[in-house]
Design a protein around this motif. Structure first.
Motif, PDB file in Angstrom:
ATOM      1  N   SER A  27       3.390   0.929   2.033  1.00  0.00           N
ATOM      2  CA  SER A  27       2.008   0.738   2.119  1.00  0.00           C
ATOM      3  C   SER A  27       1.677   0.315   0.551  1.00  0.00           C
ATOM      4  O   SER A  27       0.832  -0.626   0.203  1.00  0.00           O
ATOM      5  CB  SER A  27       1.141   1.379   2.788  1.00  0.00           C
ATOM      6  N   SER A  28       2.246   1.201  -0.358  1.00  0.00           N
ATOM      7  CA  SER A  28       1.702   0.993  -1.730  1.00  0.00           C
ATOM      8  C   SER A  28       2.615  -0.196  -2.219  1.00  0.00           C
ATOM      9  O   SER A  28       1.817  -1.005  -3.018  1.00  0.00           O
ATOM     10  CB  SER A  28       2.236   2.279  -2.631  1.00  0.00           C
ATOM     11  N   VAL A  29       3.720  -0.249  -1.831  1.00  0.00           N
ATOM     12  CA  VAL A  29       4.664  -1.327  -2.427  1.00  0.00           C
ATOM     13  C   VAL A  29       3.927  -2.806  -1.920  1.00  0.00           C
ATOM     14  O   VAL A  29       3.936  -3.741  -2.521  1.00  0.00           O
ATOM     15  CB  VAL A  29       6.153  -1.234  -2.050  1.00  0.00           C
ATOM     16  N   ASN A  30       3.570  -2.739  -0.474  1.00  0.00           N
ATOM     17  CA  ASN A  30       2.844  -3.991  -0.114  1.00  0.00           C
ATOM     18  C   ASN A  30       1.626  -4.291  -0.932  1.00  0.00           C
ATOM     19  O   ASN A  30       1.493  -5.566  -1.073  1.00  0.00           O
ATOM     20  CB  ASN A  30       2.566  -3.328   1.453  1.00  0.00           C
ATOM     21  N   CYS A  31       0.854  -3.356  -1.376  1.00  0.00           N
ATOM     22  CA  CYS A  31      -0.251  -3.740  -2.264  1.00  0.00           C
ATOM     23  C   CYS A  31       0.279  -4.449  -3.587  1.00  0.00           C
ATOM     24  O   CYS A  31      -0.348  -5.487  -3.954  1.00  0.00           O
ATOM     25  CB  CYS A  31      -0.915  -2.264  -2.490  1.00  0.00           C
ATOM     26  N   TRP A  32       1.179  -3.704  -4.081  1.00  0.00           N
ATOM     27  CA  TRP A  32       1.663  -4.462  -5.135  1.00  0.00           C
ATOM     28  C   TRP A  32       2.113  -6.037  -5.018  1.00  0.00           C
ATOM     29  O   TRP A  32       1.864  -6.821  -5.977  1.00  0.00           O
ATOM     30  CB  TRP A  32       2.850  -3.539  -5.916  1.00  0.00           C
ATOM     31  N   TYR A  33       2.960  -6.157  -3.970  1.00  0.00           N
ATOM     32  CA  TYR A  33       3.243  -7.324  -3.689  1.00  0.00           C
ATOM     33  C   TYR A  33       2.104  -8.515  -3.412  1.00  0.00           C
ATOM     34  O   TYR A  33       2.129  -9.782  -3.732  1.00  0.00           O
ATOM     35  CB  TYR A  33       4.159  -7.313  -2.394  1.00  0.00           C
ATOM     36  N   LEU A  34       1.148  -7.974  -2.607  1.00  0.00           N
ATOM     37  CA  LEU A  34      -0.049  -8.656  -2.477  1.00  0.00           C
ATOM     38  C   LEU A  34      -0.693  -9.011  -3.839  1.00  0.00           C
ATOM     39  O   LEU A  34      -1.361 -10.065  -3.899  1.00  0.00           O
ATOM     40  CB  LEU A  34      -0.938  -7.875  -1.475  1.00  0.00           C
ATOM     41  N   VAL A  35      -0.922  -8.086  -4.707  1.00  0.00           N
ATOM     42  CA  VAL A  35      -1.335  -8.177  -6.119  1.00  0.00           C
ATOM     43  C   VAL A  35      -0.912  -9.465  -6.837  1.00  0.00           C
ATOM     44  O   VAL A  35      -1.239 -10.359  -7.293  1.00  0.00           O
ATOM     45  CB  VAL A  35      -1.574  -6.894  -7.002  1.00  0.00           C
TER      46      VAL A  35
END
Lengths: 544, 544
Positions: free
Chosen positions: B102-110
């Motif tokens: 989920s944290s990596v997902n946030c980064w990809y979305l940023v």
């Protein structure tokens, strides 16, 4: 460990110590390997996170730079035009006169918005640098510290697992030892029992005789010896069997305890250890990202507010109000002059049209001619006006076509990211633009030609109407005079007294009383200039 | 023209031709001056507009450049990290395994959002260049064209004004001429009347005698001559008076017509002329600005959508789910090993704890000791757990403090533009941050020490509990055995058959059945490994 489920195992199921101890050692080794791998995995996870946080920091550091550059460019852009405006003559005038035209107002607001965007992006940059990045660095620190502490706990957990498995190994070995001894004692006991049996079968029914002939001592001594040995072996066997039972019990109890500890470790402790590593990571990252989001959302809100202000100004773009402002600003130029007064010559006391005989008939004829001419002209000009109105409507429709929706340009679908503005392309394609403009200019030309025609017509009408009205009034008076008295119109009324000028304060309001509309809307008939005396003309005031 | 309202005028009110004609010429001159100034004013207005439009074009040209630079910087920024991610080993793994944390997902979305912003600002730049600026240029063209056409119409209007005022001048001069003649004729007539009167007063009552003595011819001839002259002068006077009346009437009619035309010009025509200049200006400018606004609003909407996606991902930041994903990804490392099986030694058929005499008493004692020890340990450990929970709650409160609201940083008040983020300053001030972090780490240390304590306690409990439970079961069986049959426990049940391995498909699901939660949430008691058989361990599957 795959041997557990193989049918072939069953033949090894009850095996010698060496083989079984090797099996247990292998199981323990597998677990210990897993423990090592688990640490590696957690370490790798922490490293990934630190890498992610470094990337995020680097990303926000660079984005802060980009936002600051953007902010500065916008500031420079706004300042370039703002300083130009400040130094311009018109601006001074606008400021002084508070006559800001609606179009100029829009332009000023566009510049304000640019300054606002500039400030907001600078704020964004500031928040990235002094808040988001600081938080990210702290999360990195937290990860490193928590990983160390969690590893300490993990080591403690692992030591516990090693301890219980070592214990299990020890008690198993003890069980094996006592079971071996027990087997050995059992076989010795069995030997003794066999010997005894053999003795019994050799001496046939000797035993029956033995009761009768108990003098056969040597044989009795041998039997007793065998019995003694058997008893001794029985005792040894029982003792070993008890030891073996206790050892097996110990082994079984330790086995269940070990399994419980291992299960707990895999089901709870590993998870708890990961939780210790994670402690606050997601919450802190969420807060950091929410800081970023809050900044972005607020920038957006601010931008929206600014755009709303501009939109409101665009809604209030008003050609009429601007026209009045311009005329008000240049009121000396647009203020109607005083009407031409009748200037009587050398003591001429007559100041009205004479409609007495002999001119009466002539005036009457002229009056009727004017009347019929006016009727025709008005009908003709009304036709021109209708065409003019229709043309203006067509022009207005062209001028207010809603061709400004840009939403299609901003649709993001993952598959068609490169698709460009449809509306923009449709409305702004060179061919369409050229067509629309040619059409518009053609209509415009027609409008102007009709307008000139209308202007000529209405100028003629206004002149004839003025004369007609004056004649009507005069002839009416003349008729009334004829009926009542024979006094000739050559005895004129006294010349009108000129009004005294009003005090300044009365004139001290806007041109056309700030509302030219009401003036323009009145039907196109002559206003005597007397009716207009309430108009404040600063030009006049200034002259007084 | 100020003489109109001066009381002093009245003495000039009826003046000689020269003076009056000079006055009219002056009035006309004033009007003509105004007309010239009006053109100048409109020209200046058009020039201001063209200047405004040039400024706007220049502004949007430069802003398009700024937006494009910004877009490119963002694109470069996003690409830099995206390419890094694409090339990274982990990314491949994530993609393959669909185990995106989920944290990596946030980064990809940023990063996605950055790309989205980049595209949107490029679109904005494109709209400025290919739409807004084009429109502005067209409006400039329109202004120039319309000003020319409007000036043509204005010239026509002005010619009309010049024409009517010239006419007025002409008819006034005619009136003056005839009035002069009329005055002259009147004075001559008055002379004749005076002479006649003198004659009458000279000859006293002669007239009475005249009727009687009509022989006095010379006197009668003189009187007749005077009368004839008087008649002639009377006729001349009447003729001149009629001419004067007609001329005055003409003058008055022209005066009213001139005033009507002048009034119409100032009230309607000037306004119409300005309208011609303005034709479509406000509408076109509004459409242009609405294009700009539409682009900006749509950019904002797109930005908002993107931020919402990130916010959703931040809402879904989930440490538990991430933990399971990591364990799932490394399932060989985290899969619980098979439980340690009882390995009977060399044909030992006993596979249960023996609770027959002589070990029964000893086991019972041990059982009771375990029971009381466990009760004490559980109470103690429960206390530790409560402290642990409270500490965790305190930590959670620290970790989830809502310190991310940045709205204060984006408040725009005109007077206090330089005021900086209050919240940011409060939360991110070095002193506050240090305090909060020190406090947090202290709590964290306490938590870890308590956690170790709890872990030791629960490990001990789990082992003792396992032994206790096994003893309880065994002793229960032993007691039942004692009651029913005397068969010793040394005759063991047949060793348990090993289960056949299940078909692969049954194992082919996630570790902990994809739901470790349900496992972790069960109370901290020993699970026999048999209960865990439904766990699918890919490691096991791979071995089969």
């Amino acid at each position: 460990m795959d041997y557990y489920h193989q049918p072939i195992i069953r033949q090894y199921f009850s095996q010698d110590s060496h083989f079984l101890q090797k099996m247990l050692r292998k199981s323990c080794f597998t677990i210990r390997n897993q423990l090592v791998e688990q640490f590696k995995c957690l370490e790798q996870q922490s490293e990934s996170r630190i890498q992610l946080l470094q990337d995020l920091q680097e990303f926000f550091r660079r984005k802060a730079e980009i936002e600051l550059e953007y902010s500065r460019s916008l500031e420079k852009l706004a300042e370039r035009f703002s300083s130009k405006i400040r130094s311009s003559r018109e601006h001074q005038q606008f400021k002084k006169d508070q006559h800001l035209l609606s179009s100029v107002n829009c332009w000023y607001l566009v510049l304000n918005q640019t300054r606002r965007e500039s400030r907001d992006h600078a704020t964004l940059s500031d928040i990235y640098t002094n808040n988001v990045i600081v938080r990210l660095a702290q999360i990195s620190e937290d990860i490193i510290r928590l990983f160390k502490k969690s590893k300490d706990i993990g080591i403690q957990m692992h030591e516990e697992l090693v301890k219980v498995t070592n214990e299990l190994y020890t008690v198993m070995k003890t069980y094996h030892m006592y079971h071996t001894e027990s087997i050995s004692a059992e076989s010795k006991l069995k030997d003794a029992e066999k010997q005894e049996e053999k003795q019994f079968s050799k001496s046939g029914d000797l035993n029956v005789n033995l009761l009768r002939h108990d003098d056969r001592q040597p044989r009795r001594g041998f039997v007793r010896k065998i019995e003694k040995m058997k008893e001794k072996r029985q005792a040894k066997y029982s003792e070993n069997k008890l030891k073996c039972t206790k050892a097996r019990n110990d082994y079984l109890l330790n086995l269940t305890a070990t399994n419980a500890v291992v299960a707990k470790y895999y089901i709870h402790d590993v998870s708890d250890m990961i939780d210790c590593c994670d402690l606050g990571y997601h919450a802190s990252l969420a807060r950091t990202l929410r800081t970023y989001l809050s900044a972005e959302y607020n920038l957006e809100t601010s931008r929206h507010e600014g755009l709303d202000i501009i939109e409101n100004a665009v809604d209030n773009l008003d050609s009429r109000s601007d026209k009045h402002k311009i005329m008000d600003m240049h009121n000396q130029v647009f203020c109607p002059p005083m009407r031409f007064e009748y200037l009587p010559h050398m003591g001429d006391e007559v100041c009205q049209v004479s409609a007495q005989q002999p001119v009466q008939t002539e005036l009457l004829t002229r009056y009727h001619q004017l009347q019929s001419r006016l009727a025709t002209l008005k009908i003709e000009n009304e036709e021109v006006r209708k065409t003019l109105d229709a043309t203006m409507q067509t022009l207005q429709d062209m001028l207010t076509v809603e061709d400004f929706d840009m939403s299609d340009a901003f649709h993001h679908s993952r598959s068609t990211e490169s698709i460009k503005s449809v509306a923009s392309e449709f409305y702004m394609s060179k061919l369409n633009v050229a067509k629309r403009r040619a059409n518009q200019q053609e209509t415009e030309m027609f409008y102007f030609s009709k307008f000139k025609e209308y202007l000529n017509g209405s100028n003629l009408i206004i002149k004839l109407q003025a004369k007609h009205d004056l004649l009507k009034q005069t002839l009416g008076e003349g008729e009334r005079a004829e009926c009542g008295t024979t006094r000739p119109p050559t005895l004129p009324p006294k010349p009108q007294k000129m009004r005294k000028p009003r005090p300044r304060s009365v004139y001290n309001h806007k041109l056309f009383n700030g509302n030219m509309e009401s003036f323009i809307k009145v039907p196109l008939v002559v206003h005597s200039f007397d009716d207009m005396d309430f108009l404040s003309c600063k030009s006049l005031i200034n002259m007084h």
